[in-house]
Write a protein that holds these residues in place. Structure first.
Motif, PDB file in Angstrom:
ATOM      1  N   UNK A 313       0.830  -1.207   0.000  1.00  0.00           N
ATOM      2  CA  UNK A 313       0.000   0.000   0.000  1.00  0.00           C
ATOM      3  C   UNK A 313       0.865   1.257   0.000  1.00  0.00           C
ATOM      4  N   UNK A 314       1.989   1.222   0.731  1.00  0.00           N
ATOM      5  CA  UNK A 314       2.883   2.381   0.795  1.00  0.00           C
ATOM      6  C   UNK A 314       3.493   2.679  -0.570  1.00  0.00           C
ATOM      7  N   UNK A 315       3.906   1.623  -1.278  1.00  0.00           N
ATOM      8  CA  UNK A 315       4.496   1.823  -2.606  1.00  0.00           C
ATOM      9  C   UNK A 315       3.438   2.285  -3.598  1.00  0.00           C
ATOM     10  N   UNK A 316       2.232   1.757  -3.477  1.00  0.00           N
ATOM     11  CA  UNK A 316       1.146   2.234  -4.348  1.00  0.00           C
ATOM     12  C   UNK A 316       0.911   3.728  -4.137  1.00  0.00           C
ATOM     13  N   UNK A 317       1.025   4.188  -2.893  1.00  0.00           N
ATOM     14  CA  UNK A 317       0.874   5.617  -2.609  1.00  0.00           C
ATOM     15  C   UNK A 317       2.019   6.413  -3.227  1.00  0.00           C
ATOM     16  N   UNK A 318       3.244   5.881  -3.154  1.00  0.00           N
ATOM     17  CA  UNK A 318       4.390   6.541  -3.781  1.00  0.00           C
ATOM     18  C   UNK A 318       4.180   6.670  -5.292  1.00  0.00           C
ATOM     19  N   UNK A 319       3.647   5.622  -5.903  1.00  0.00           N
ATOM     20  CA  UNK A 319       3.381   5.647  -7.339  1.00  0.00           C
ATOM     21  C   UNK A 319       2.369   6.738  -7.669  1.00  0.00           C
ATOM     22  N   UNK A 320       1.288   6.790  -6.894  1.00  0.00           N
ATOM     23  CA  UNK A 320       0.232   7.764  -7.162  1.00  0.00           C
ATOM     24  C   UNK A 320       0.734   9.192  -6.979  1.00  0.00           C
ATOM     25  N   UNK A 321       1.551   9.435  -5.958  1.00  0.00           N
ATOM     26  CA  UNK A 321       2.086  10.773  -5.723  1.00  0.00           C
ATOM     27  C   UNK A 321       2.948  11.228  -6.901  1.00  0.00           C
ATOM     28  N   UNK A 322       3.766  10.357  -7.413  1.00  0.00           N
ATOM     29  CA  UNK A 322       4.633  10.705  -8.543  1.00  0.00           C
ATOM     30  C   UNK A 322       3.843  10.870  -9.837  1.00  0.00           C
ATOM     31  N   UNK A 323       2.810  10.066  -9.983  1.00  0.00           N
ATOM     32  CA  UNK A 323       1.924  10.197 -11.134  1.00  0.00           C
ATOM     33  C   UNK A 323       1.286  11.585 -11.144  1.00  0.00           C
ATOM     34  N   UNK A 324       0.780  12.022  -9.993  1.00  0.00           N
ATOM     35  CA  UNK A 324       0.159  13.344  -9.897  1.00  0.00           C
ATOM     36  C   UNK A 324       1.185  14.456 -10.135  1.00  0.00           C
ATOM     37  N   UNK A 325       2.390  14.254  -9.649  1.00  0.00           N
ATOM     38  CA  UNK A 325       3.445  15.253  -9.846  1.00  0.00           C
ATOM     39  C   UNK A 325       3.776  15.390 -11.334  1.00  0.00           C
ATOM     40  N   UNK A 326       3.847  14.282 -12.035  1.00  0.00           N
ATOM     41  CA  UNK A 326       4.127  14.316 -13.474  1.00  0.00           C
ATOM     42  C   UNK A 326       3.021  15.043 -14.228  1.00  0.00           C
ATOM     43  N   UNK A 327       1.775  14.748 -13.889  1.00  0.00           N
ATOM     44  CA  UNK A 327       0.655  15.417 -14.558  1.00  0.00           C
ATOM     45  C   UNK A 327       0.689  16.923 -14.322  1.00  0.00           C
ATOM     46  N   UNK A 328       1.135  17.312 -13.134  1.00  0.00           N
ATOM     47  CA  UNK A 328       1.199  18.728 -12.814  1.00  0.00           C
ATOM     48  C   UNK A 328       2.211  19.494 -13.636  1.00  0.00           C
ATOM     49  N   UNK A 329       3.139  18.799 -14.275  1.00  0.00           N
ATOM     50  CA  UNK A 329       4.171  19.459 -15.080  1.00  0.00           C
ATOM     51  C   UNK A 329       3.735  19.678 -16.524  1.00  0.00           C
ATOM     52  N   UNK A 330       2.525  19.256 -16.873  1.00  0.00           N
ATOM     53  CA  UNK A 330       2.098  19.296 -18.272  1.00  0.00           C
ATOM     54  C   UNK A 330       1.402  20.595 -18.658  1.00  0.00           C
ATOM     55  N   UNK A 331       1.182  21.486 -17.719  1.00  0.00           N
ATOM     56  CA  UNK A 331       0.449  22.713 -18.038  1.00  0.00           C
ATOM     57  C   UNK A 331       1.179  23.569 -19.073  1.00  0.00           C
ATOM     58  N   UNK A 332       2.496  23.635 -18.963  1.00  0.00           N
ATOM     59  CA  UNK A 332       3.296  24.445 -19.892  1.00  0.00           C
ATOM     60  C   UNK A 332       4.701  23.854 -19.927  1.00  0.00           C
ATOM     61  N   UNK A 333       5.447  24.035 -21.004  1.00  0.00           N
ATOM     62  CA  UNK A 333       5.169  24.829 -22.196  1.00  0.00           C
ATOM     63  C   UNK A 333       4.728  23.970 -23.401  1.00  0.00           C
ATOM     64  N   UNK A 334       4.204  22.786 -23.156  1.00  0.00           N
ATOM     65  CA  UNK A 334       3.845  21.891 -24.252  1.00  0.00           C
ATOM     66  C   UNK A 334       2.549  22.337 -24.926  1.00  0.00           C
ATOM     67  N   UNK A 335       2.408  22.101 -26.240  1.00  0.00           N
ATOM     68  CA  UNK A 335       1.111  22.330 -26.887  1.00  0.00           C
ATOM     69  C   UNK A 335       0.074  21.371 -26.317  1.00  0.00           C
ATOM     70  N   UNK A 336      -1.189  21.749 -26.396  1.00  0.00           N
ATOM     71  CA  UNK A 336      -2.253  20.961 -25.766  1.00  0.00           C
ATOM     72  C   UNK A 336      -2.289  19.524 -26.274  1.00  0.00           C
ATOM     73  N   UNK A 337      -2.095  19.337 -27.569  1.00  0.00           N
ATOM     74  CA  UNK A 337      -2.151  17.974 -28.123  1.00  0.00           C
ATOM     75  C   UNK A 337      -1.057  17.100 -27.527  1.00  0.00           C
ATOM     76  N   UNK A 338       0.154  17.664 -27.376  1.00  0.00           N
ATOM     77  CA  UNK A 338       1.260  16.907 -26.783  1.00  0.00           C
ATOM     78  C   UNK A 338       0.993  16.630 -25.310  1.00  0.00           C
ATOM     79  N   UNK A 339       0.439  17.604 -24.593  1.00  0.00           N
ATOM     80  CA  UNK A 339       0.135  17.409 -23.178  1.00  0.00           C
ATOM     81  C   UNK A 339      -0.897  16.304 -22.988  1.00  0.00           C
ATOM     82  N   UNK A 340      -1.904  16.264 -23.848  1.00  0.00           N
ATOM     83  CA  UNK A 340      -2.918  15.202 -23.751  1.00  0.00           C
ATOM     84  C   UNK A 340      -2.289  13.839 -23.999  1.00  0.00           C
ATOM     85  N   UNK A 341      -1.398  13.766 -24.970  1.00  0.00           N
ATOM     86  CA  UNK A 341      -0.721  12.500 -25.251  1.00  0.00           C
ATOM     87  C   UNK A 341       0.115  12.051 -24.066  1.00  0.00           C
TER      88      UNK A 341
END
Length: 354
Positions: A313-341
């Motif tokens: 469960x602890x490692x699953x939480x670590x995975x989820x935290x990093x997943x959310x952190x990665x998604x948070x980096x997609x706001x800029x400077x990528x074009x929207x189509x690349x961010x969605x991909x």
């Protein structure tokens, strides 16, 4: 799954056929034009080995090119992506030797296959390992051939080569750290994450994205965004691998779920369990992990302990935290189509079964 998600997923995997075709034709030509005795057999062996791979790294290279608004002939990025896949083949072949692994993608590893076909049993093991080292080296040489024959402006080439060099050096450093910590059940969480960062996160996600972006002439802002997205996602990717290495279905993953336990790999999963375990649980884990004769009944006991101590469960939480952190980096400077991909890529990387 929404229509938008399907489109993003389709966009990501669309270049795969072109990458596969280039690799097949390149290695077939190497086999047909080989002037050194027996080299054609090595080329065909390598061609067979790379068949069926996920192509995560070359596809991310193409995604990085799009994220940096790459323009011009797409054949250039396909060739560069194929180069990354051949370098990865070298890493996999050598990694299987270091891990003494018998299977990869549901088939015998290169060193095992070569050993099994050697006519002299007493020499088979050494022949298999030696031959596989050479096949891996050849994959790296041919990766460089594709890399250096990819047309690009000199300024872009300098940036591409810098990213490639860092990826290779970091991977080797990470593999070395992995060797140093194998069977050491007293390492810290911080140490295991350092191994993950250099062995997998940078090499698998960050650097392939940056290689593609560099080909497109990306500035530092885009390269930094590749890092902000790639490192946490790469860590999550490896943490998922660690879970699948113990809990995964071999019929789906194509790999044994006994190998990591037998080898004594001290992943974050194991460290969490030992930190949280009662004395009798820790004693059983230390007795079982690293036992080369460990079988499925003992592995099942380890899986129960990893679950009961809260480690899974602890490692699953670590995975989820990093997943959310990665998604948070997609706001800029990528074009929207690349961010969605890249959002779809993140989802597939962390919520997978193989």
């Amino acid at each position: 799954m929404s229509a938008e998600t399907l489109t993003a997923e389709s966009d990501f995997f669309a270049p795969r056929a072109a990458i596969d075709e280039l690799l097949y034709e390149f290695l077939t030509e190497k086999a047909q034009t080989a002037t050194v005795p027996r080299q054609s057999a090595l080329a065909l062996l390598l061609r067979d080995f790379i068949t069926g791979g996920k192509r995560v790294r070359p596809l991310l290279c193409v995604a990085g090119w799009h994220a940096a608004r790459g323009e011009g002939d797409p054949a250039r990025i396909i060739r560069l992506a194929a180069s990354i896949e051949l370098a990865h083949a070298c890493a996999l072949i050598h990694d299987d030797i270091m891990d003494a692994a018998d299977s990869r993608r549901g088939r015998p590893t290169v060193h095992r296959m070569l050993a099994d076909h050697h006519p002299t049993p007493s020499m088979a093991e050494r022949f298999g390992i030696s031959g596989a080292i050479l096949v891996g080296d050849l994959a790296l040489v041919w990766s460089d051939e594709l890399l250096h024959t990819t047309p690009m402006p000199d300024a872009n080439r300098t940036a591409v080569l810098r990213c490639v060099d860092m990826a290779r050096a970091e991977l080797i450093a990470g593999q070395h750290l992995d060797l140093l910590t194998t069977s050491d059940l007293d390492v810290s969480i911080e140490t295991t994450l350092t191994v993950v960062r250099y062995k997998t996160a940078k090499y698998t996600i960050e650097r392939p994205l940056q290689v593609g972006a560099a080909l497109a002439g990306a500035g530092q802002q885009v390269l930094d965004a590749c890092t902000a997205y790639g490192v946490p996602l790469g860590e999550a990717f490896q943490l998922r691998d660690d879970v699948l290495g113990v809990f995964g279905d071999p019929a789906v993953t194509g790999k044994s779920r006994l190998d990591d336990l037998r080898e004594g790999k001290c992943t974050s999963l194991i460290v969490h369990a030992l930190r949280s375990a009662a004395p009798h649980q820790a004693g059983r884990l230390r007795a079982l992990i690293g036992d080369p004769r460990l079988g499925e009944p003992e592995a099942a006991e380890v899986r129960t302990l990893l679950t009961n101590t809260g480690a899974r469960a602890a490692v699953e939480q670590m995975i989820e935290e990093r997943y959310r952190q990665a998604l948070g980096a997609l706001a800029a400077p990528f074009p929207q189509s690349a961010a969605r991909t890249l959002e779809t890529v993140a989802e597939a990387a962390v919520h997978r079964t193989a």
